[in-house]
Enzyme design. Structure first.
Site, PDB file in Angstrom:
ATOM      1  N   GLY A 109       0.789  -1.227   0.000  1.00 43.99           N
ATOM      2  CA  GLY A 109       0.000   0.000   0.000  1.00 43.99           C
ATOM      3  C   GLY A 109       0.820   1.276   0.000  1.00 43.99           C
ATOM      4  O   GLY A 109       0.264   2.367  -0.138  1.00 43.99           O
ATOM      5  N   CYS A 143     -26.849 -12.534 -19.971  1.00 44.01           N
ATOM      6  CA  CYS A 143     -26.562 -13.842 -19.384  1.00 44.01           C
ATOM      7  C   CYS A 143     -27.334 -14.120 -18.102  1.00 44.01           C
ATOM      8  O   CYS A 143     -27.237 -15.193 -17.538  1.00 44.01           O
ATOM      9  CB  CYS A 143     -25.066 -13.981 -19.097  1.00 44.01           C
ATOM     10  SG  CYS A 143     -24.529 -13.002 -17.668  1.00 44.01           S
ATOM     11  N   CYS A 185     -23.573  -7.154 -18.097  1.00 43.48           N
ATOM     12  CA  CYS A 185     -22.321  -7.348 -17.345  1.00 43.48           C
ATOM     13  C   CYS A 185     -21.236  -6.444 -17.889  1.00 43.48           C
ATOM     14  O   CYS A 185     -21.012  -6.381 -19.095  1.00 43.48           O
ATOM     15  CB  CYS A 185     -21.811  -8.782 -17.503  1.00 43.48           C
ATOM     16  SG  CYS A 185     -22.714 -10.003 -16.571  1.00 43.48           S
ATOM     17  N   CYS A 204     -19.414 -12.518 -18.807  1.00 41.19           N
ATOM     18  CA  CYS A 204     -20.720 -12.636 -19.464  1.00 41.19           C
ATOM     19  C   CYS A 204     -20.678 -13.706 -20.557  1.00 41.19           C
ATOM     20  O   CYS A 204     -21.562 -14.553 -20.662  1.00 41.19           O
ATOM     21  CB  CYS A 204     -21.107 -11.271 -20.045  1.00 41.19           C
ATOM     22  SG  CYS A 204     -22.854 -11.087 -20.396  1.00 41.19           S
TER      23      CYS A 204
END
Lengths: 232, 327, 275
Positions: free
Chosen positions: B31, B243, B265, B271
């Protein structure tokens, strides 16, 4: 009888630097001993240094020479050499002062001004105000004035607030600077009773009483400050 | 076929070494933003130069590369970057998340769970999560060094006080390894939970800002929130029209003037995989009448358009002639 | 009388280079401060009082002398005492920046002369008050808001304005917001730099009233820099009078004001206008 306030060779001289170092001697070589239950009246003409002596005893004026000692918490404390917080503690619990003129704090009500010494001793706000109310009532200050700041009060009313503020803490040593100066006969009598009551409970009192009648009624002995002016 | 006019991966070996050193430091301090000597790339800042430099430094001949932009493999940027790497490395490319060893992404994490050994490279525009609150670099460096992140909490408090909820829906700040406040890049907050304890290595590159940071595999990543206003992901009332997936991040496309929306999606691979497996959605747009749409003038009145009173309501804004046309 | 010493200053001094001349902004300042004591540092412009305040609050490093403080660790115990077995006072110069910043956020308060320097102007009043608690890890929005509301009441701010930006507050309100923001963590020592200067007289009076009460209720120790002797008399138990970087007189407030010894103090006291 136990001594509660003592001075040793206490002297005060003002030095005015703004006037090229002009020196104004006020008094010198004062030895005092005030015991519980007595009231010492400071005498001398106006300007002889009575008020200055009283202020020295309170620590409000510094001593040029000599020492002021107060019996506080079971031992002698030298007010002249004590740290500020010690002086404040002595004033809170042992040394009370009624000044000649009331110093007004803006926006604080009369009741709160009088209750403050009790608050500083740890008394709860409500109880302190209740007792303050009793003192003000005793001093004939009308209830409608209690919630007002005393800035607009008359001289006599302000003086009574001052007296209540100075006596409410019940300190064993009291310094009174002209406590009856602006009061009428009735109120003067009430204050005299309060002073006598303080003596009875064992307080050691040093006071300046302009009025002969009052002085004769409350003082147990006198001390002439003028005698101790350096010119003598 | 790799273009021999370029070094493998476009960058020279010394540059790759420099970037790898920065990445090692970044991985060692999860980080934490590590400065690096960002190079001039054959496309402008703001188009993924940081991500590309990171990928170029880790990619090897046997890697399989997937590149997505907002979840899709077939958008312009994804296509261009994929072609860039094909030309400069000759590696195999793919659109299937499960087959890739390196995935470079702009603003999404794939729906398909990542596995150990995979590397996901994020394109980052602004690596400093505190930037909008404290623009001075000297201050933010000190805040990160001393872990003084109260300012970010103040911002979140302020959002709740003014708006009733935390307003950030993308680039939602996270605390990595319980130590550094990090920008996850402008992924939707929907994707934040995927970062937590992810088996893959997550690398972040910001080219313009010249910073690299990393989240090693199985690192704790926590989205900032309040105990009584916990972090929540977005939810939709609809499923993917193609989907039928109800658990993926959906793109919302407006398909006509009536405001009808098609929910699809965002992750094109996910998808496609579902459709190949036989799943099917409604195949239809959702009609969502919005009362504030302006009246269509003249022809083309569709369903659901209210007559009369609505025209009156809008009358003050229409000219006499327009009113005549409607009536 | 057995209170532990809170702040101990010995021969503190700070110098600056002006061109190629060396000038001591303040020099040889020594005093001790105990819990609940209020010290006023009084002087005119250029006296060094603001520099002294910054030395005490560790915003500047001493070039001479030292400032010691009774540092407590997160558990509230005297850190130095447990570490070194001494009297509990730690030289601020020995503390890391992280520790100093933590101290400034928890056990100390600093009320700036201009509220804008001591507030975050781009977040609401409530956020300003809650910031220190959030910095210390408080993460419950409801509780933070509750605390902000109660502190606003305490400093006599209208609680309906909790979500308003400080820029919409009046000067006096901003000062009170600043005070609330500093006091949420119950600091034992508060530094104030001319807290009432620039405010209208009635607003000043109200603020001084508030400060008096808070100092009393919370047993705060405070160092207040002011050029206004009336403020010193009202709020402070003790006074330091500064001129040209030196302390010319110090002692009990009423003693210094009623019986000034030093030439400069006498000049100051006699110069004050009384209506």
């Amino acid at each position: 009888m136990t001594a509660l306030l003592e001075t040793t060779q206490l002297s005060k001289t003002f030095t005015l630097h703004g006037r090229g170092g002009l020196e104004l001697p006020v008094f010198s070589g004062i030895d005092l001993k005030v015991v519980a239950g007595e009231c010492l009246a400071l005498t001398g003409h106006s300007g002889s240094g009575k008020s200055s002596l009283l202020r020295c005893l309170y620590g409000n004026y510094g001593a040029s020479a000599g020492e002021v000692r107060v019996f506080h918490d079971g031992q002698w404390v030298s007010l002249s050499n004590a740290a500020p917080r010690e002086v404040l503690d002595v004033r809170r619990r042992t040394l009370g002062y009624v000044s000649q003129f009331l110093r007004v704090i803006p926006r604080v009500s009369t009741l709160d001004i009088v209750a403050e010494p009790l608050r500083r001793l740890g008394v709860a706000a409500d109880a302190a105000r209740a007792e303050a109310a009793q003192w003000l009532a005793r001093l004939n200050l009308h209830e409608r004035l209690w919630h007002l700041p005393p800035a607009t009060f008359s001289g006599g009313e302000q003086q009574r607030v001052n007296i209540a503020h100075g006596l409410i803490g019940g300190q064993p040593v009291l310094l009174l600077d002209e406590p009856t100066a602006s009061l009428d006969a009735d109120n003067r009598r009430i204050v005299m009773e309060l002073i006598r009551a303080a003596r009875t409970r064992g307080a050691a009192i040093v006071g300046i009483f302009h009025d002969d009648e009052v002085r004769e009624a409350v003082a147990s002995r006198c001390f002439d400050v003028e005698q101790h002016h350096p010119s003598h | 076929m790799m273009d021999d006019n370029y070094n493998f991966g476009f960058l020279d070996e010394r540059t790759k070494k420099m970037i790898r050193r920065a990445m090692l430091k970044a991985v060692a301090i999860p980080g934490y933003q590590v400065p690096f000597g960002s190079r001039e790339m054959p496309f402008a800042y703001g188009w993924g130069t940081g991500g590309v430099q990171v990928t170029a430094s880790v990619i090897g001949r046997d890697d399989v590369l997937k590149v997505i932009d907002q979840g899709a493999d077939d958008t312009t940027n994804a296509v261009n970057i994929r072609r860039f790497f094909a030309r400069t490395t000759g590696v195999t490319t793919t659109e299937k998340t499960a087959q890739a060893s390196i995935i470079q992404t702009r603003h999404r994490i794939p729906e398909t769970a990542l596995e150990e050994g995979q590397v996901i490279v994020f394109q980052v525009p602004m690596p400093e999560p505190l930037f909008r609150l404290e623009p001075r670099r000297r201050e933010t460096i000190t805040m990160h060094a001393l872990a003084e992140y109260g300012l970010m909490n103040v911002k979140l408090y302020e959002d709740i006080a003014q708006l009733g909820a935390i307003s950030r829906t993308y680039d939602y700040p996270v605390l990595v390894n319980e130590r550094y406040l990090t920008s996850p890049s402008p992924i939707p907050k929907f994707d934040n939970p995927k970062m937590h304890m992810n088996p893959a290595l997550q690398l972040f590159g910001a080219g313009r800002e010249k910073r690299i940071y990393a989240i090693p595999p199985y690192t704790a990543v926590r989205s900032l929130d309040f105990e009584d206003h916990p972090f929540e992901v977005q939810r939709w009332d609809h499923a993917c029209a193609l989907c039928g997936a109800a658990d993926s991040f959906l793109d919302e496309m407006i398909v006509d003037d009536e405001g009808s929306r098609l929910f699809v999606c965002s992750d094109s691979d996910y998808c496609g995989e579902r459709r190949d497996a036989g799943y099917c959605g409604t195949q239809q747009a959702v009609h969502m009448p919005v009362n504030l749409l302006p009246l269509p003038l003249g022809e083309g009145r569709g369903e659901g358009r209210e007559e009369g009173p609505r025209a009156e309501a809008l009358a003050p804004t229409l000219s006499q002639k327009e009113r005549e046309v409607i009536q | 009388m057995n209170d532990d010493l809170l702040l101990s200053v010995r021969g503190a001094g700070k110098r600056f280079m002006q061109g190629n001349r060396l000038r001591w902004a303040c020099r040889d300042v020594s005093f001790d401060l105990y819990p609940g004591e209020v010290l006023a540092v009084v002087g005119e412009s250029g006296s060094g009082k603001s520099t002294l305040l910054r030395l005490l609050a560790a915003r500047l490093a001493c070039d001479e002398g030292s400032v010691h403080y009774d540092v407590r660790d997160e558990a509230g115990t005297a850190a130095a005492a447990s570490a070194a077995g001494e009297a509990g006072l730690v030289d601020l110069a020995q503390l890391s920046e992280a520790r100093l910043r933590w101290l400034a956020r928890t056990d100390w308060g600093f009320v700036e002369q201009h509220a804008r320097d001591g507030l975050r102007m781009n977040v609401s009043g409530g956020a300003n008050i809650g910031e220190r608690m959030m910095a210390l890890g408080s993460r419950h929005y409801g509780k933070l808001r509750g605390q902000a509301l109660s502190w606003m009441e305490r400093v006599e701010l209208d609680v309906d304005r909790i979500d308003d930006l400080p820029g919409t507050y009046s000067g006096g309100m901003q000062q009170r917001l600043q005070i609330a923001r500093n006091l949420v963590t119950h600091p034992r020592l508060v530094f104030m730099d001319e807290p009432t200067t620039g405010l209208d007289v009635s607003v000043q009076a109200r603020l001084l009233d508030l400060l008096r009460e808070l100092v009393d209720q919370l047993q705060l120790a405070a160092v207040i820099v002011t050029h206004d002797l009336a403020v010193a008399r009202l709020l402070a138990h003790r006074m330091l009078v500064m001129k040209d970087g030196q302390v010319v007189e110090q002692g009990l407030t009423d003693r210094v004001l009623d019986d000034p010894q030093h030439a400069y103090t006498q000049l100051l006291v006699s110069s004050v206008l009384t209506p």
